[in-house]
Design an enzyme around this catalytic site. Structure first.
Site, short mmCIF file in Angstrom:
data_model
loop_
_atom_site.label_atom_id
_atom_site.label_comp_id
_atom_site.label_asym_id
_atom_site.label_seq_id
_atom_site.Cartn_x
_atom_site.Cartn_y
_atom_site.Cartn_z
CB SER A 47 -18.97 36.00 -38.11
OG SER A 47 -18.34 35.16 -37.45
CG HIS A 48 -19.59 31.21 -38.00
ND1 HIS A 48 -18.34 31.94 -37.64
CD2 HIS A 48 -18.91 30.33 -39.17
CE1 HIS A 48 -17.41 31.77 -38.51
NE2 HIS A 48 -17.79 30.74 -39.32
CD GLU A 188 -16.22 38.63 -36.83
OE1 GLU A 188 -16.95 39.89 -37.05
OE2 GLU A 188 -16.57 38.01 -36.15
#
Length: 341
Positions: A47-48, A188
């Protein structure tokens, strides 16, 4: 199911740097962003990871980030350092201020870093973990845009407002956690939207305040805090400590960059660094070993320590390379090539 592609860490770094520089980020900002997203991808924090490059380029196109701002570091007092990011990315600002923060923590026992006026999109764990690797205990937090409803509410008011903490461990990787005070990180939900995957019905509500499994409707509505009122209270704490306390904005006073030029995607971050040696003196080594009893007790029950999975992924990535979806790789490659003309 989407196919995958495996790249070496060097190849992924090159792709990121070329993409960012070709779209207008100077070398310093491009390098700082690359270090963060590649580290996240290496540790399988998807997600990052490198998908965030798409948002960085889009934010730049919309005027929401300065691609060449030089951070200005000032020493506000004996235990406080400030850095003005100049509406540039928070990552370069942190890197400029980090040596001063470490020096102040070692000199005074505790030091605070107030990072202001920054575009922030990244995970916090690389920052606190880098401080723990220097033997410091570190805590970081930042508000984000108003994406989350307070407990009992249905309208966005709070940010996802992550908190990260890292503790140095003798001869081992630091104990580190980094989590949003929302049920999940917004990234997410965005990844679920991109893949066409439904989300659990307790992550968010739609614009009408109803529970939803549709990630697109969730992104249009409001995310929920974890743990109900407990997560909500922690989220409000983050807003206060990394907002008014450091002279910066609350999450709902900011807005993502948009095509109308009305966005205000800049806000603050607070980092606390503590030197255990200044607190404990010659007893530091014994107390750090004392803390190991707690970690051993967790593992003895078959439980997992936060960051344990990341460090296992890091070892795999260094040995075998980084795996990303083929569709994301094609999208990043097209984005890099689109800037060539």
């Amino acid at each position: 199911m989407d196919e995958t592609i495996t790249l070496s860490l060097d190849a992924l770094e090159t792709l990121s740097l070329e993409l960012l520089i070709r779209h207008g980020f100077d070398e310093a900002h491009a390098a700082a962003i690359t270090r963060s997203v590649v580290a996240a991808q290496r540790d399988e924090c998807h997600s990052h990871g490198v998908y965030r490059l798409i948002g960085c380029v889009e934010t730049l196109r919309r005027g929401g980030v300065s691609p060449d701002a030089t951070p200005e570091v000032t020493e506000a007092s004996s235990g406080v350092v400030r850095v003005d990011a100049g509406r540039g990315c928070s990552l370069l600002a942190f890197e400029h201020a980090r040596p001063v923060l470490i020096d102040k923590a070692r000199t005074h026992g505790v030091a605070l870093l107030a990072l202001n006026n920054a575009f922030h999109f990244s995970a916090l764990w690389p920052e606190v973990e880098s401080l723990a690797e220097e033997g410091l205990v570190a805590l970081a937090m930042t508000p984000s845009h108003a994406f989350v409803a307070p407990a009992g509410g249905q309208q966005p008011l709070l940010g996802t407002n992550p908190i990260a903490f890292s503790w140095p461990r003798p001869g081992k990787a630091p104990f580190t956690f980094d989590f949003a005070t929302s049920r999940v990180a917004r990234g997410e939900i965005e990844l679920c939207r991109r893949s066409g995957t439904a989300i659990p019905d307790d992550w968010a509500v739609d614009p009408d305040g109803r529970a939803t499994t549709d990630p697109a409707r969730a992104l249009q509505g409001a995310m929920l805090t974890f743990g109900g009122h407990k997560g909500s209270a922690l989220s409000i704490m983050v807003e206060l400590l990394a907002g008014p306390l450091i002279g910066d904005l609350l999450g709902h006073e900011t807005r993502p960059a948009d095509d109308d030029g009305a966005g205000r995607p800049w806000h603050g971050e607070l980092i606390v660094a503590i030197d255990p040696r200044r607190l404990l003196g010659d007893d530091m080594e014994r107390q750090l070993q004392h803390a190991e009893a707690l970690f051993e007790g967790v593992l003895a029950q078959g439980a997992r320590l936060p960051s344990q999975r990341r460090h296992e992924a890091r070892r795999r990535s260094r040995e075998h390379g980084v795996t990303i979806s083929a569709s994301l790789y094609r999208e990043l490659t097209r984005l890099r090539e689109a800037a060539e003309g």
